[in-house]
Scaffold this motif. Structure first.
Motif, PDB file in Angstrom:
ATOM      1  N   LEU A  71       0.812  -1.208   0.000  1.00  0.00           N
ATOM      2  CA  LEU A  71       0.000   0.000   0.000  1.00  0.00           C
ATOM      3  C   LEU A  71       0.855   1.272   0.000  1.00  0.00           C
ATOM      4  O   LEU A  71       1.653   1.493   0.911  1.00  0.00           O
ATOM      5  CB  LEU A  71      -0.910   0.013   1.229  1.00  0.00           C
ATOM      6  CG  LEU A  71      -1.946  -1.111   1.330  1.00  0.00           C
ATOM      7  CD1 LEU A  71      -2.711  -1.004   2.637  1.00  0.00           C
ATOM      8  CD2 LEU A  71      -2.903  -1.085   0.155  1.00  0.00           C
ATOM      9  N   THR A  88      -0.825   4.241   0.021  1.00  0.00           N
ATOM     10  CA  THR A  88      -2.083   4.977   0.137  1.00  0.00           C
ATOM     11  C   THR A  88      -2.214   5.510   1.561  1.00  0.00           C
ATOM     12  O   THR A  88      -1.424   5.181   2.445  1.00  0.00           O
ATOM     13  CB  THR A  88      -3.292   4.055  -0.135  1.00  0.00           C
ATOM     14  OG1 THR A  88      -3.386   3.081   0.919  1.00  0.00           O
ATOM     15  CG2 THR A  88      -3.162   3.326  -1.463  1.00  0.00           C
ATOM     16  N   THR A  89      -3.231   6.356   1.753  1.00  0.00           N
ATOM     17  CA  THR A  89      -3.611   6.683   3.117  1.00  0.00           C
ATOM     18  C   THR A  89      -4.461   5.539   3.640  1.00  0.00           C
ATOM     19  O   THR A  89      -5.129   4.843   2.855  1.00  0.00           O
ATOM     20  CB  THR A  89      -4.433   7.987   3.155  1.00  0.00           C
ATOM     21  OG1 THR A  89      -5.575   7.841   2.321  1.00  0.00           O
ATOM     22  CG2 THR A  89      -3.608   9.164   2.690  1.00  0.00           C
ATOM     23  N   SER A 109      -1.306   6.429   6.270  1.00  0.00           N
ATOM     24  CA  SER A 109       0.109   6.190   6.043  1.00  0.00           C
ATOM     25  C   SER A 109       0.758   5.233   7.036  1.00  0.00           C
ATOM     26  O   SER A 109       1.925   4.894   6.887  1.00  0.00           O
ATOM     27  CB  SER A 109       0.862   7.522   6.079  1.00  0.00           C
ATOM     28  OG  SER A 109       0.706   8.135   7.343  1.00  0.00           O
ATOM     29  N   SER A 148      -8.938   3.184   3.946  1.00  0.00           N
ATOM     30  CA  SER A 148      -9.493   4.395   3.338  1.00  0.00           C
ATOM     31  C   SER A 148     -10.191   4.040   2.040  1.00  0.00           C
ATOM     32  O   SER A 148     -10.108   2.907   1.556  1.00  0.00           O
ATOM     33  CB  SER A 148      -8.390   5.427   3.073  1.00  0.00           C
ATOM     34  OG  SER A 148      -7.623   5.047   1.945  1.00  0.00           O
ATOM     35  N   THR A 154      -9.385   4.752  -0.841  1.00  0.00           N
ATOM     36  CA  THR A 154      -8.479   4.468  -1.955  1.00  0.00           C
ATOM     37  C   THR A 154      -8.018   3.022  -1.987  1.00  0.00           C
ATOM     38  O   THR A 154      -7.438   2.576  -2.965  1.00  0.00           O
ATOM     39  CB  THR A 154      -7.230   5.372  -1.876  1.00  0.00           C
ATOM     40  OG1 THR A 154      -6.579   5.156  -0.622  1.00  0.00           O
ATOM     41  CG2 THR A 154      -7.618   6.831  -2.012  1.00  0.00           C
ATOM     42  N   ASP A 155      -8.272   2.277  -0.899  1.00  0.00           N
ATOM     43  CA  ASP A 155      -7.894   0.868  -0.904  1.00  0.00           C
ATOM     44  C   ASP A 155      -8.758   0.081  -1.879  1.00  0.00           C
ATOM     45  O   ASP A 155      -9.851   0.503  -2.255  1.00  0.00           O
ATOM     46  CB  ASP A 155      -8.036   0.273   0.501  1.00  0.00           C
ATOM     47  CG  ASP A 155      -6.951   0.770   1.429  1.00  0.00           C
ATOM     48  OD1 ASP A 155      -5.975   1.354   0.925  1.00  0.00           O
ATOM     49  OD2 ASP A 155      -7.084   0.596   2.642  1.00  0.00           O
TER      50      ASP A 155
END
Length: 345
Positions: free
Chosen positions: A15, A17-18, A20, A40, A42-43
């Motif tokens: 990852l 991504t956020t 963090s 999040s 975005t995952d």
């Protein structure tokens, strides 16, 4: 896929991504398990779809037009309700001693507050219920767009929401009920009737009596308005998915056989407490709010005795009475300890 199952399914990708911490770097060790499931949007799990499905399942459980999960407490639900049903310049009828979020919601909406007062029960030192006749007088006198009622009160005093709703309908007024302290009501006929299927908007705090994490809550809507736009204006775009999953699990538990049995057992113990503690006076519509008086003791004196001599801390006290709050997590052992202390007075 449910939110709970989604969080159990570990993302095996690397990852970038956020958030963090990458679900591994737990700075605060006591919450290490929460770091592992903190994700999040975005995952790759597609959590927003899981949230939508969870809210639809909750809607079926409560029988509402919509039920929204809140991770910023009942405050966000009250604000979203007022933003949804009013426009700048509209008048909103509100209790002059209500939770601060009621007036804040009116201010944020650009609406105009019209304040009503509630009579005090002088014998117990607490506010009484909201009078339907008084509400009708205000609706006759002012062009009101929405009414906010707190029911139950902090001490468990419940208003006649059905009658108030019928009055609101005659005047084309939206009814918003702050039922923050009544989240258990839809799951037992031994508790007061919930406003969830009566009012246009009902807000409940799961963390107050229903066993939810602080500050999880629900916003129920029964009218044809949509609350998503208002919620989008005040909520973060990075919600806590562990908290959202806890809401899903809490609602499912309360609606399960196990949850209803647990609630019944709690109410049984609270009824026994009232029956056996003949040296105390009890008051209120809600068994889970132990509002008591002891002869020859003020509320403050009773509170101090319980705290200093029996290590029991109450929720709220005044000159006349003391209130101890119970919820789904209040076990038999705690109630027996309280009963022993009260009988010894």
């Amino acid at each position: 896929m449910s939110l709970v199952k989604l969080l159990k399914k570990r993302n095996k990708k690397v990852l970038f991504t956020t958030p963090s911490h990458s679900q591994k770097f737990a700075i605060y060790k006591p919450l290490k398990s929460m770091y592992r499931i903190d994700i999040s949007e975005t995952d790759a799990h597609n959590p927003t779809e899981a949230l939508s499905k969870a809210e639809k399942r909750a809607k079926k459980i409560y029988g509402t037009n919509s039920t929204s999960f809140l991770t910023n407490g009942s405050t966000s639900g009250i604000i979203a309700s007022v933003l949804t049903c009013t426009n700048p310049g509209d008048k909103v009828l509100v209790w002059n001693n209500a939770h601060p979020c009621h007036l804040n919601a009116i201010r944020l909406a650009g609406a105009i507050p019209i304040f009503y007062d509630i009579e005090m029960n002088e014998d117990w030192g607490i506010p009484a219920e909201t009078s339907p006749d008084m509400i009708e007088n205000y609706l006759n006198a002012y062009d009101i767009k929405a009414l906010i009622v707190t029911s139950p009160t902090y001490e468990g005093i419940v208003s006649d929401i059905r009658k108030i709703k019928s009055i609101c309908e005659k005047h084309n007024v939206y009814l918003i009920v702050d039922e923050a302290h009544g989240a258990l009501y839809p799951f037992s006929e031994r508790l007061p009737e919930s406003a969830v299927n009566i009012a246009d908007f009902t807000v409940q705090s799961l963390h107050k009596t229903a066993g939810g994490l602080n500050p999880t809550a629900l916003l129920h809507c029964m009218c044809n308005l949509r609350v998503e736009k208002a919620l989008g204006m005040i909520n973060t775009t990075s919600p806590s998915y562990p908290l959202l999953a806890s809401i899903e699990e809490t609602v499912n538990y309360l609606n399960s056989w196990w949850g209803r049995r647990k609630l019944d057992q709690l109410l049984d113990e609270l009824e026994i407490l009232r029956e056996e503690c003949g040296n105390c006076e009890f008051f209120g519509d809600d068994l889970t709010k132990i509002l008591i008086k002891v002869p020859e003791l003020s509320g403050e004196e009773l509170s101090e005795i319980l705290f200093d001599e029996y290590d029991i801390e109450d929720e709220k006290t005044n000159e006349k009475s003391t209130m101890l709050l119970c919820g789904i997590g209040t076990d038999k052992k705690k109630i027996q300890k309280l009963k022993k202390a009260l009988l010894s007075l």
